[in-house]
Design a protein around this motif. Structure first.
Motif, PDB file in Angstrom:
ATOM      1  N   ILE A 186       0.833  -1.203   0.000  1.00  0.00           N
ATOM      2  CA  ILE A 186       0.000   0.000   0.000  1.00  0.00           C
ATOM      3  C   ILE A 186       0.868   1.254   0.000  1.00  0.00           C
ATOM      4  CG2 ILE A 186      -1.629   1.330   1.416  1.00  0.00           C
ATOM      5  CD1 ILE A 186      -2.839  -1.446   2.216  1.00  0.00           C
ATOM      6  N   ASP A 187       1.926   1.244   0.779  1.00  0.00           N
ATOM      7  CA  ASP A 187       2.837   2.402   0.817  1.00  0.00           C
ATOM      8  C   ASP A 187       3.472   2.666  -0.547  1.00  0.00           C
ATOM      9  OD1 ASP A 187       2.346   2.879   3.475  1.00  0.00           O
ATOM     10  OD2 ASP A 187       4.124   1.822   4.205  1.00  0.00           O
ATOM     11  N   GLU A 188       3.704   1.587  -1.300  1.00  0.00           N
ATOM     12  CA  GLU A 188       4.384   1.723  -2.593  1.00  0.00           C
ATOM     13  C   GLU A 188       3.415   1.916  -3.759  1.00  0.00           C
ATOM     14  OE1 GLU A 188       6.714  -1.805  -2.898  1.00  0.00           O
ATOM     15  OE2 GLU A 188       8.018  -1.299  -1.210  1.00  0.00           O
ATOM     16  N   THR A 189       2.108   1.897  -3.491  1.00  0.00           N
ATOM     17  CA  THR A 189       1.111   1.973  -4.559  1.00  0.00           C
ATOM     18  C   THR A 189       1.324   3.147  -5.515  1.00  0.00           C
ATOM     19  OG1 THR A 189      -0.571   0.816  -3.270  1.00  0.00           O
ATOM     20  CG2 THR A 189      -1.348   2.190  -5.078  1.00  0.00           C
ATOM     21  N   PRO A 190       1.555   4.375  -5.050  1.00  0.00           N
ATOM     22  CA  PRO A 190       1.715   5.488  -6.001  1.00  0.00           C
ATOM     23  C   PRO A 190       2.856   5.291  -6.989  1.00  0.00           C
ATOM     24  CG  PRO A 190       1.362   6.324  -3.778  1.00  0.00           C
ATOM     25  CD  PRO A 190       1.594   4.846  -3.639  1.00  0.00           C
ATOM     26  N   ASP A 191       3.863   4.483  -6.607  1.00  0.00           N
ATOM     27  CA  ASP A 191       5.036   4.289  -7.471  1.00  0.00           C
ATOM     28  C   ASP A 191       4.762   3.340  -8.628  1.00  0.00           C
ATOM     29  OD1 ASP A 191       6.505   5.953  -5.781  1.00  0.00           O
ATOM     30  OD2 ASP A 191       7.125   4.269  -4.509  1.00  0.00           O
ATOM     31  N   PHE A 192       3.839   2.385  -8.453  1.00  0.00           N
ATOM     32  CA  PHE A 192       3.630   1.384  -9.511  1.00  0.00           C
ATOM     33  C   PHE A 192       2.201   1.351 -10.054  1.00  0.00           C
ATOM     34  CE2 PHE A 192       2.843  -1.143  -5.579  1.00  0.00           C
ATOM     35  CZ  PHE A 192       1.588  -1.649  -5.875  1.00  0.00           C
ATOM     36  N   PHE A 193       1.321   2.152  -9.478  1.00  0.00           N
ATOM     37  CA  PHE A 193      -0.104   2.044  -9.805  1.00  0.00           C
ATOM     38  C   PHE A 193      -0.374   2.211 -11.296  1.00  0.00           C
ATOM     39  CE2 PHE A 193      -4.482   3.928  -9.913  1.00  0.00           C
ATOM     40  CZ  PHE A 193      -5.148   2.808  -9.455  1.00  0.00           C
ATOM     41  N   GLU A 194       0.336   3.098 -11.958  1.00  0.00           N
ATOM     42  CA  GLU A 194       0.095   3.393 -13.380  1.00  0.00           C
ATOM     43  C   GLU A 194       0.620   2.319 -14.321  1.00  0.00           C
ATOM     44  OE1 GLU A 194       0.683   7.895 -14.280  1.00  0.00           O
ATOM     45  OE2 GLU A 194       2.056   7.406 -12.649  1.00  0.00           O
ATOM     46  N   ASP A 195       1.418   1.391 -13.814  1.00  0.00           N
ATOM     47  CA  ASP A 195       2.176   0.502 -14.692  1.00  0.00           C
ATOM     48  C   ASP A 195       1.297  -0.402 -15.550  1.00  0.00           C
ATOM     49  OD1 ASP A 195       4.400   1.649 -13.634  1.00  0.00           O
ATOM     50  OD2 ASP A 195       4.971  -0.055 -12.379  1.00  0.00           O
ATOM     51  N   TYR A 196       0.259  -0.984 -14.967  1.00  0.00           N
ATOM     52  CA  TYR A 196      -0.613  -1.820 -15.783  1.00  0.00           C
ATOM     53  C   TYR A 196      -1.989  -1.938 -15.138  1.00  0.00           C
ATOM     54  CZ  TYR A 196       0.597  -5.775 -12.686  1.00  0.00           C
ATOM     55  OH  TYR A 196       0.804  -6.601 -11.601  1.00  0.00           O
ATOM     56  N   ARG A 197      -2.960  -2.249 -15.950  1.00  0.00           N
ATOM     57  CA  ARG A 197      -4.372  -2.220 -15.575  1.00  0.00           C
ATOM     58  C   ARG A 197      -4.715  -3.112 -14.389  1.00  0.00           C
ATOM     59  NH1 ARG A 197      -7.507  -4.601 -20.332  1.00  0.00           N
ATOM     60  NH2 ARG A 197      -6.778  -6.510 -19.353  1.00  0.00           N
ATOM     61  N   ASP A 198      -4.121  -4.300 -14.337  1.00  0.00           N
ATOM     62  CA  ASP A 198      -4.497  -5.231 -13.282  1.00  0.00           C
ATOM     63  C   ASP A 198      -4.035  -4.782 -11.904  1.00  0.00           C
ATOM     64  OD1 ASP A 198      -5.692  -6.671 -15.227  1.00  0.00           O
ATOM     65  OD2 ASP A 198      -4.498  -8.490 -14.990  1.00  0.00           O
ATOM     66  N   ASN A 199      -3.254  -3.687 -11.843  1.00  0.00           N
ATOM     67  CA  ASN A 199      -2.931  -3.133 -10.533  1.00  0.00           C
ATOM     68  C   ASN A 199      -4.185  -2.667  -9.803  1.00  0.00           C
ATOM     69  OD1 ASN A 199      -0.187  -3.513 -10.293  1.00  0.00           O
ATOM     70  ND2 ASN A 199       0.334  -1.623 -11.347  1.00  0.00           N
ATOM     71  N   LEU A 200      -5.248  -2.351 -10.554  1.00  0.00           N
ATOM     72  CA  LEU A 200      -6.503  -1.970  -9.912  1.00  0.00           C
ATOM     73  C   LEU A 200      -6.971  -3.061  -8.963  1.00  0.00           C
ATOM     74  CD1 LEU A 200      -8.594  -0.318 -12.769  1.00  0.00           C
ATOM     75  CD2 LEU A 200      -8.171   0.694 -10.525  1.00  0.00           C
TER      76      LEU A 200
END
Length: 283
Positions: free
Chosen positions: A27-41
């Motif tokens: 959760i802490d790292e979410t802003p760093d990788f969230f945009e990378d791919y759709r299934d991150n949702l």
């Protein structure tokens, strides 16, 4: 009425802090990788749901309650966004979820990959109910069941009928009682542990909530919280913790509805955190 949980994780073997550590780091790292791919949702939503489930074993101090509730708020938006993409696979959609980076994706290939099925919808809808996220609830209530049936991940007929039942009530359709009765009958006919332990329990509790069928809501809720815990304990592999039982989203969502209708939830269970039922962090 107080319900004690039967399942008690062996924290002397794996301390609670270790169960909490991974989702918190993600959760802490979410802003760093969230945009990378759709299934991150969906990945990020599940991380937050898992954290909230394990947090039910913590002393429910205000900071713990706030951490759990805020995680569920994000998860609700993420689940709803993910299913919106599956509903409109050819369309580019843009989402801005609180303070996370804005993203634009389409849902191409999601149905072929089996990424829109009834179990996912049920979690998403009742999570939105718990967090009083009416925008997500309205979006999910309009998700076509026929589109869901195109997903490569298939479910039994009772699962799809469950979605129809909850959508019918959401839209206050005249045929809601008929669909409710049909689904109960289908669950009995299907007769397996899931149909009788999960589907029927949800239907009974929802009937007590929304009809004059004669079920006492709190008694029905208490019974099915216990039955669901037993189901997940039996369904789990040996030495696997049945985390789904720690926060039964459908039953918790119904308890929230009962409270919001001006009624008292008299069931006391660590699986039904009172701050979530009261909507303390969602006003």
């Amino acid at each position: 009425m107080k319900i004690e949980r039967i399942c008690k994780p062996k924290f002397e073997k794996v301390p609670l802090n270790e169960w909490l550590e991974f989702p918190r780091e993600e959760i802490d790292e979410t802003p760093d990788f969230f945009e990378d791919y759709r299934d991150n949702l969906i990945k990020c939503a599940k991380d937050r749901l898992e954290l909230s489930r394990w947090l039910t074993w913590e002393v429910q101090a205000p900071e713990i309650a706030n951490e759990s509730a805020m995680g569920l708020r994000y998860a609700s938006k993420m689940y709803a966004a993910f299913l919106k993409l599956a509903e409109h696979p050819e369309q580019d959609l843009t989402f801005k979820i609180f303070d996370l980076p804005e993203v634009t994706w389409n849902g191409k290939g999601m149905l072929e990959a089996g990424r829109a099925h009834p179990e996912q919808w049920l979690d998403a809808y009742f999570l939105a109910m718990v967090t009083r996220d009416s925008e997500s609830m309205n979006s999910l209530a309009s998700f076509p069941v026929e589109v869901m049936k195109q997903s490569a991940t298939k479910a039994g007929p009772v699962s799809y009928k469950l979605v129809e039942v909850f959508q019918a009530y959401h839209h206050r359709q005249e045929n809601y009682p008929l669909l409710l009765n049909e689904c109960m009958k289908m669950a009995v006919e299907q007769g397996n542990e899931w149909a009788l332990g999960i589907a029927m329990g949800c239907l009974e509790t929802f009937a007590a909530l929304t009809t004059d069928i004669g079920f006492d809501f709190n008694e029905t809720l208490a019974k099915n919280v216990q039955l669901q815990e037993k189901y997940w304990m039996n369904a789990s592999e040996p030495d696997t913790v049945p985390v789904e039982s720690f926060l039964p989203l459908q039953l918790l969502g119904m308890a929230c509805m009962w409270h919001d209708m001006g009624n008292e939830v008299t069931v006391e269970s660590d699986s039904l955190p009172r701050f979530l039922i009261n909507g303390t962090y969602f006003k």
